[in-house]
Design an enzyme around this catalytic site. Sequence first.
Site, PDB file in Angstrom:
ATOM      1  N   SER A  55     -43.655  27.845 -20.736  1.00 19.08           N
ATOM      2  CA  SER A  55     -43.048  26.382 -20.744  1.00 19.08           C
ATOM      3  C   SER A  55     -41.710  26.214 -20.586  1.00 19.08           C
ATOM      4  O   SER A  55     -40.538  27.135 -20.716  1.00 19.08           O
ATOM      5  CB  SER A  55     -43.568  25.833 -22.104  1.00 19.08           C
ATOM      6  OG  SER A  55     -42.704  26.322 -23.030  1.00 19.08           O
ATOM      7  N   ASP A  87     -45.345  26.006 -16.815  1.00 23.15           N
ATOM      8  CA  ASP A  87     -46.675  25.401 -17.826  1.00 23.15           C
ATOM      9  C   ASP A  87     -45.822  23.894 -18.027  1.00 23.15           C
ATOM     10  O   ASP A  87     -44.674  24.005 -18.631  1.00 23.15           O
ATOM     11  CB  ASP A  87     -47.066  26.081 -18.955  1.00 23.15           C
ATOM     12  CG  ASP A  87     -48.089  25.640 -19.625  1.00 23.15           C
ATOM     13  OD1 ASP A  87     -49.056  24.952 -18.911  1.00 23.15           O
ATOM     14  OD2 ASP A  87     -48.021  25.876 -21.014  1.00 23.15           O
ATOM     15  N   GLU A 139     -52.045  17.166 -13.404  1.00 21.93           N
ATOM     16  CA  GLU A 139     -52.715  16.750 -14.386  1.00 21.93           C
ATOM     17  C   GLU A 139     -52.898  14.987 -14.379  1.00 21.93           C
ATOM     18  O   GLU A 139     -52.375  14.233 -14.047  1.00 21.93           O
ATOM     19  CB  GLU A 139     -52.090  16.897 -15.749  1.00 21.93           C
ATOM     20  CG  GLU A 139     -52.864  16.442 -16.975  1.00 21.93           C
ATOM     21  CD  GLU A 139     -52.155  16.730 -18.522  1.00 21.93           C
ATOM     22  OE1 GLU A 139     -51.492  17.973 -18.221  1.00 21.93           O
ATOM     23  OE2 GLU A 139     -52.301  15.945 -19.273  1.00 21.93           O
ATOM     24  N   HIS A 184     -54.131  20.161 -27.402  1.00 21.75           N
ATOM     25  CA  HIS A 184     -53.212  21.405 -27.728  1.00 21.75           C
ATOM     26  C   HIS A 184     -53.181  21.569 -28.964  1.00 21.75           C
ATOM     27  O   HIS A 184     -53.237  20.927 -29.992  1.00 21.75           O
ATOM     28  CB  HIS A 184     -51.745  21.098 -27.124  1.00 21.75           C
ATOM     29  CG  HIS A 184     -51.561  21.010 -25.438  1.00 21.75           C
ATOM     30  ND1 HIS A 184     -51.604  19.817 -24.784  1.00 21.75           N
ATOM     31  CD2 HIS A 184     -51.755  22.031 -24.807  1.00 21.75           C
ATOM     32  CE1 HIS A 184     -51.602  20.169 -23.505  1.00 21.75           C
ATOM     33  NE2 HIS A 184     -51.538  21.467 -23.452  1.00 21.75           N
ATOM     34  N   GLY A 185     -52.928  22.761 -29.392  1.00 20.24           N
ATOM     35  CA  GLY A 185     -52.506  23.023 -30.891  1.00 20.24           C
ATOM     36  C   GLY A 185     -53.603  23.714 -31.747  1.00 20.24           C
ATOM     37  O   GLY A 185     -54.680  24.182 -31.163  1.00 20.24           O
ATOM     38  N   ALA A 218     -56.992  24.850 -24.703  1.00 25.24           N
ATOM     39  CA  ALA A 218     -58.424  25.651 -24.643  1.00 25.24           C
ATOM     40  C   ALA A 218     -58.336  26.829 -25.743  1.00 25.24           C
ATOM     41  O   ALA A 218     -59.266  27.468 -25.522  1.00 25.24           O
ATOM     42  CB  ALA A 218     -58.993  25.939 -23.219  1.00 25.24           C
ATOM     43  N   SER A 219     -57.698  26.821 -26.564  1.00 22.82           N
ATOM     44  CA  SER A 219     -57.700  27.991 -27.775  1.00 22.82           C
ATOM     45  C   SER A 219     -59.001  27.735 -28.473  1.00 22.82           C
ATOM     46  O   SER A 219     -59.363  26.688 -28.787  1.00 22.82           O
ATOM     47  CB  SER A 219     -56.415  28.076 -28.555  1.00 22.82           C
ATOM     48  OG  SER A 219     -55.435  28.771 -27.919  1.00 22.82           O
ATOM     49  N   ASN A 259     -55.940  27.531 -20.159  1.00 26.29           N
ATOM     50  CA  ASN A 259     -54.663  27.777 -20.833  1.00 26.29           C
ATOM     51  C   ASN A 259     -54.937  28.231 -22.407  1.00 26.29           C
ATOM     52  O   ASN A 259     -55.547  27.354 -23.084  1.00 26.29           O
ATOM     53  CB  ASN A 259     -54.067  26.571 -20.555  1.00 26.29           C
ATOM     54  CG  ASN A 259     -53.590  26.339 -19.410  1.00 26.29           C
ATOM     55  OD1 ASN A 259     -54.078  26.983 -18.508  1.00 26.29           O
ATOM     56  ND2 ASN A 259     -52.354  25.564 -19.142  1.00 26.29           N
TER      57      ASN A 259
HETATM   58  P1  13P Z   1     -53.732  25.656 -26.786  1.00 23.27           P
HETATM   59  O1  13P Z   1     -52.776  25.027 -27.697  1.00 23.27           O
HETATM   60  O2  13P Z   1     -55.037  25.227 -27.071  1.00 23.27           O
HETATM   61  O3  13P Z   1     -53.624  27.248 -26.667  1.00 23.27           O
HETATM   62  O4  13P Z   1     -53.362  25.211 -25.335  1.00 23.27           O
HETATM   63  C1  13P Z   1     -52.400  25.869 -24.611  1.00 23.27           C
HETATM   64  C2  13P Z   1     -51.855  25.278 -23.346  1.00 23.27           C
HETATM   65  O5  13P Z   1     -52.619  24.301 -22.736  1.00 23.27           O
HETATM   66  C3  13P Z   1     -50.612  25.301 -22.494  1.00 23.27           C
HETATM   67  O6  13P Z   1     -50.489  24.718 -21.472  1.00 23.27           O
HETATM   68  O1  G3H Z   2     -48.937  23.464 -23.754  1.00 20.50           O
HETATM   69  C1  G3H Z   2     -47.917  23.786 -24.030  1.00 20.50           C
HETATM   70  C2  G3H Z   2     -47.740  25.141 -24.756  1.00 20.50           C
HETATM   71  O2  G3H Z   2     -48.452  25.123 -25.807  1.00 20.50           O
HETATM   72  C3  G3H Z   2     -46.246  25.243 -24.837  1.00 20.50           C
HETATM   73  O3  G3H Z   2     -45.658  24.819 -25.791  1.00 20.50           O
HETATM   74  O4  G3H Z   2     -43.097  24.081 -25.356  1.00 20.50           O
HETATM   75  O5  G3H Z   2     -43.967  24.937 -27.810  1.00 20.50           O
HETATM   76  O6  G3H Z   2     -43.752  26.589 -25.597  1.00 20.50           O
HETATM   77  P1  G3H Z   2     -44.007  24.919 -26.105  1.00 20.50           P
HETATM   78 ZN    ZN Z   3     -51.147  22.697 -21.702  1.00 19.42          ZN
END
Ligand code: 13P
Ligand code: G3H
Ligand code: ZN
Length: 317
Positions: A55, A87, A139, A184-185, A218-219, A259
């Site tokens: 990122s 990213d 996106e 996310h998260g 997608a975690s 991701n």
């Molecule tokens: P997660 O927070 O689900 O791992 O997603 C990460 C992501 O989409 C990074 O672009």
């Molecule tokens: O989709 C986002 C990623 O999880 C990256 O997050 O900006 O904290 O590195 P970050």
């Molecule tokens: Zn993302």
Amino acid sequence: MRYKKLGLVNTRDMFADANAHDYAIGAFNFYNMETLTAILAAARATHSPVILAISESAIDYIGYEMLMAMIRGANIKQNEQIALHLDHGHSYESCARAIDMGFSSVMIDASNMSFEKNIELTKRVVKYAHRYNVSVEAELGAIAGFEDKNTHSSKSIFTDPVMASEFVAQTRIDSLAVAIGTSHGAYKRKYGHEKLRFDILSEIDNLLPGFPIVLHGASTVPGKFIRTINNNGGDINGANGIPPVQLRHAVKMNVCKINQDTDNRLAFTAALRKNFTQHPDTVNPREYLGMAKTAVYENTVNAIINIMNSANKLRHC
Ligand code: 13P
Ligand code: G3H
Ligand code: ZN
């Protein structure tokens, strides 16, 4: 520096092969030497293509020169089929800089803009990226997910398949990130069993047959990491993710990039917390960071085998 000199590949052939053979390429975020080398080692051990995702904030944390020195130091070879991907790039300048530094793939995330402005900015990035054969992801829709206390907006904006098809036609992007209920998260869902909107994926596939679709957020948020963190002084109660079975279903459809960042963050954190509890006298960062690195490696191997289905999928091998 252009990406081929770094042994990297763009994502075009990866996605075509993944779509044709029911697997996905894992895009795993990294932010330091430990996470970079762990993800690379996992890809190498499983003979899997992989996307190293970083990122803008992680680039700021490492510094561009240091980041690219680490990539050079990783000694990546073209036949390992590894892409370096920006990213959530938020501007034309950010994407252009990544391309000039040696990235093989960029995401321009203008999903918070109007449809027209998203198209306009994405087209500018595509024009520059394709000059150097760099892939572009964009996106459409808000990757927010189901209404819950962690979704900052109270409404989820799922991707409209008709707009998706128009967006792809106008921008000529290489892959599209869609909103079908991921977010996310570590706190993705209110109840934990909500289904992804496979009906939307299906409609998108009808309108854009075989076009590479990406799932962000997608975690899976494995319970074992949550328990280890909470049993060792952490407090992340109520965290939950996308069930692996739903991700595997999406992979069998048109999703060819998945991701994951949070799962490796949890693996890393759980290993550190456990180590500090078990060895309160430890003061050697190489010991506990080494354990965190191993945890990221093991989680990535597991994701490659059990979610992406991309082990042993290197082409021509
Ligand atoms: P997660 O927070 O689900 O791992 O997603 C990460 C992501 O989409 C990074 O672009
Ligand atoms: O989709 C986002 C990623 O999880 C990256 O997050 O900006 O904290 O590195 P970050
Ligand atoms: Zn993302």
